[in-house]
Motif scaffolding. Sequence first.
Motif, PDB file in Angstrom:
ATOM      1  N   MET A  31     -35.837  16.982  21.504  1.00 35.76           N
ATOM      2  CA  MET A  31     -35.650  18.364  21.932  1.00 35.76           C
ATOM      3  C   MET A  31     -34.169  18.743  21.821  1.00 35.76           C
ATOM      4  SD  MET A  31     -36.490  19.983  25.658  1.00 35.76           S
ATOM      5  CE  MET A  31     -35.929  21.617  26.070  1.00 35.76           C
ATOM      6  N   ILE A  32     -33.893  19.882  21.182  1.00 37.34           N
ATOM      7  CA  ILE A  32     -32.517  20.336  21.028  1.00 37.34           C
ATOM      8  C   ILE A  32     -32.095  21.096  22.276  1.00 37.34           C
ATOM      9  CG2 ILE A  32     -30.964  21.793  19.684  1.00 37.34           C
ATOM     10  CD1 ILE A  32     -32.763  21.286  17.275  1.00 37.34           C
ATOM     11  N   MET A  33     -30.983  20.663  22.865  1.00 37.56           N
ATOM     12  CA  MET A  33     -30.482  21.292  24.082  1.00 37.56           C
ATOM     13  C   MET A  33     -29.747  22.589  23.748  1.00 37.56           C
ATOM     14  SD  MET A  33     -30.778  20.347  27.254  1.00 37.56           S
ATOM     15  CE  MET A  33     -30.932  18.574  27.137  1.00 37.56           C
ATOM     16  N   LYS A  34     -29.975  23.604  24.576  1.00 33.38           N
ATOM     17  CA  LYS A  34     -29.251  24.861  24.385  1.00 33.38           C
ATOM     18  C   LYS A  34     -27.765  24.650  24.623  1.00 33.38           C
ATOM     19  CE  LYS A  34     -31.065  27.828  27.204  1.00 33.38           C
ATOM     20  NZ  LYS A  34     -32.153  27.196  27.949  1.00 33.38           N
ATOM     21  N   LYS A  35     -26.957  25.444  23.921  1.00 32.39           N
ATOM     22  CA  LYS A  35     -25.513  25.464  24.136  1.00 32.39           C
ATOM     23  C   LYS A  35     -25.107  26.894  24.447  1.00 32.39           C
ATOM     24  CE  LYS A  35     -24.323  21.618  21.057  1.00 32.39           C
ATOM     25  NZ  LYS A  35     -23.895  20.675  22.081  1.00 32.39           N
ATOM     26  N   ILE A  36     -24.464  27.080  25.573  1.00 35.14           N
ATOM     27  CA  ILE A  36     -23.961  28.388  25.969  1.00 35.14           C
ATOM     28  C   ILE A  36     -22.440  28.301  26.023  1.00 35.14           C
ATOM     29  CG2 ILE A  36     -24.045  30.253  27.667  1.00 35.14           C
ATOM     30  CD1 ILE A  36     -26.793  29.522  26.496  1.00 35.14           C
ATOM     31  N   ILE A  37     -21.774  29.182  25.317  1.00 29.94           N
ATOM     32  CA  ILE A  37     -20.311  29.220  25.332  1.00 29.94           C
ATOM     33  C   ILE A  37     -19.882  30.583  25.835  1.00 29.94           C
ATOM     34  CG2 ILE A  37     -18.209  29.051  23.947  1.00 29.94           C
ATOM     35  CD1 ILE A  37     -20.012  27.376  21.947  1.00 29.94           C
ATOM     36  N   THR A  38     -19.164  30.593  26.951  1.00 28.98           N
ATOM     37  CA  THR A  38     -18.634  31.851  27.474  1.00 28.98           C
ATOM     38  C   THR A  38     -17.150  31.912  27.124  1.00 28.98           C
ATOM     39  OG1 THR A  38     -18.018  30.999  29.673  1.00 28.98           O
ATOM     40  CG2 THR A  38     -20.285  31.793  29.385  1.00 28.98           C
ATOM     41  N   ILE A  39     -16.710  33.084  26.717  1.00 28.44           N
ATOM     42  CA  ILE A  39     -15.305  33.251  26.337  1.00 28.44           C
ATOM     43  C   ILE A  39     -14.701  34.420  27.105  1.00 28.44           C
ATOM     44  CG2 ILE A  39     -13.686  33.766  24.469  1.00 28.44           C
ATOM     45  CD1 ILE A  39     -15.521  32.328  22.547  1.00 28.44           C
ATOM     46  N   GLY A  40     -13.830  34.075  28.049  1.00 28.60           N
ATOM     47  CA  GLY A  40     -13.003  35.080  28.702  1.00 28.60           C
ATOM     48  C   GLY A  40     -11.751  35.210  27.842  1.00 28.60           C
ATOM     49  N   ARG A  41     -11.087  36.365  27.901  1.00 25.55           N
ATOM     50  CA  ARG A  41      -9.924  36.504  27.020  1.00 25.55           C
ATOM     51  C   ARG A  41      -8.997  37.603  27.502  1.00 25.55           C
ATOM     52  NH1 ARG A  41     -13.385  40.153  27.580  1.00 25.55           N
ATOM     53  NH2 ARG A  41     -13.876  41.617  25.928  1.00 25.55           N
ATOM     54  N   GLU A  42      -7.729  37.434  27.106  1.00 28.43           N
ATOM     55  CA  GLU A  42      -6.745  38.481  27.333  1.00 28.43           C
ATOM     56  C   GLU A  42      -6.858  39.515  26.220  1.00 28.43           C
ATOM     57  OE1 GLU A  42      -3.028  36.478  29.689  1.00 28.43           O
ATOM     58  OE2 GLU A  42      -3.045  36.263  27.502  1.00 28.43           O
ATOM     59  N   PHE A  43      -6.534  40.746  26.538  1.00 28.04           N
ATOM     60  CA  PHE A  43      -6.564  41.825  25.561  1.00 28.04           C
ATOM     61  C   PHE A  43      -5.608  41.504  24.408  1.00 28.04           C
ATOM     62  CE2 PHE A  43      -4.900  46.050  24.205  1.00 28.04           C
ATOM     63  CZ  PHE A  43      -6.072  46.551  23.676  1.00 28.04           C
ATOM     64  N   GLY A  44      -6.108  41.553  23.188  1.00 23.23           N
ATOM     65  CA  GLY A  44      -5.273  41.314  22.018  1.00 23.23           C
ATOM     66  C   GLY A  44      -5.137  39.862  21.618  1.00 23.23           C
ATOM     67  N   ALA A  45      -5.757  38.947  22.371  1.00 24.40           N
ATOM     68  CA  ALA A  45      -5.640  37.517  22.055  1.00 24.40           C
ATOM     69  C   ALA A  45      -6.677  37.061  21.029  1.00 24.40           C
ATOM     70  CB  ALA A  45      -5.758  36.679  23.327  1.00 24.40           C
ATOM     71  N   GLY A  46      -7.585  37.951  20.650  1.00 22.91           N
ATOM     72  CA  GLY A  46      -8.550  37.602  19.611  1.00 22.91           C
ATOM     73  C   GLY A  46      -9.802  36.922  20.098  1.00 22.91           C
ATOM     74  N   GLY A  47     -10.153  37.097  21.349  1.00 25.64           N
ATOM     75  CA  GLY A  47     -11.341  36.441  21.890  1.00 25.64           C
ATOM     76  C   GLY A  47     -12.617  36.781  21.163  1.00 25.64           C
ATOM     77  N   ARG A  48     -12.772  38.046  20.794  1.00 29.47           N
ATOM     78  CA  ARG A  48     -13.981  38.452  20.074  1.00 29.47           C
ATOM     79  C   ARG A  48     -14.007  37.821  18.680  1.00 29.47           C
ATOM     80  NH1 ARG A  48     -13.702  43.401  21.029  1.00 29.47           N
ATOM     81  NH2 ARG A  48     -15.314  43.553  22.602  1.00 29.47           N
ATOM     82  N   THR A  49     -12.861  37.810  18.003  1.00 27.53           N
ATOM     83  CA  THR A  49     -12.775  37.222  16.663  1.00 27.53           C
ATOM     84  C   THR A  49     -13.114  35.730  16.705  1.00 27.53           C
ATOM     85  OG1 THR A  49     -11.079  38.816  16.012  1.00 27.53           O
ATOM     86  CG2 THR A  49     -11.227  36.793  14.707  1.00 27.53           C
ATOM     87  N   VAL A  50     -12.532  35.041  17.670  1.00 35.40           N
ATOM     88  CA  VAL A  50     -12.788  33.606  17.812  1.00 35.40           C
ATOM     89  C   VAL A  50     -14.244  33.363  18.202  1.00 35.40           C
ATOM     90  CG1 VAL A  50     -12.214  31.533  19.144  1.00 35.40           C
ATOM     91  CG2 VAL A  50     -10.380  33.059  18.361  1.00 35.40           C
TER      92      VAL A  50
END
Length: 198
Positions: free
Chosen positions: A1-20
């Motif tokens: 069985m493949i285990m789910k992976k959840i990655i949460t990304i908090g970020r500062e404005f302009g640090a590229g969190g969405r891009t990463v």
Amino acid sequence: MIMKKIITIGREFGAGGRTVGRAVADRLGIAFYDRDLILKTAEESPELTPEEVRLWDERISHDGGFTQSLFDFYSRPLSDKIWEAQRYAIRRIADRESCVLVGRNADYILREFEHVLRVFIYADRDWRICHMESLMPDVSRLEIEADTRSVDRARRSYCMKYTGQTYGYAGNYDLTVNTGSLGFDKAAELICSAAEMI
């Protein structure tokens, strides 16, 4: 069985969190959710109608361009009803699939979930301002500086109000990554490597 992976990304404005975050999701072949999760709320919450979400979302001005719309999004008061609906949506998503969730305090909302990697993306303020300048050459540096301060302040306030935690505090995360020093590709690589451990 493949285990789910959840990655949460908090970020500062302009640090590229969405891009990463997008790069991580692409590399791992999993779903990606960002600011538009607020619209997903309408489908997920039994207590909020699509009309309520639409009316709240329409209060965000897009007349001032990208920077202004982001500022308005984070500074606009978020009703407790919207918060609860968003919380419900995030938990439903994490229950059903592997994914990357950017922002919305997903790290806190999923704090008791297993197989979650909590990441915070940050960078020096000058680097973040320069990065935003490269994305918006028609916006003055002074305006970007002002918006950066405003969004940072709004995110701190939002985080404290709804989670009681200090925004960006390293102790709340499994991994913090400085994109100003490492760049987006290396940041994504480090996150993917850490995700193998969850």
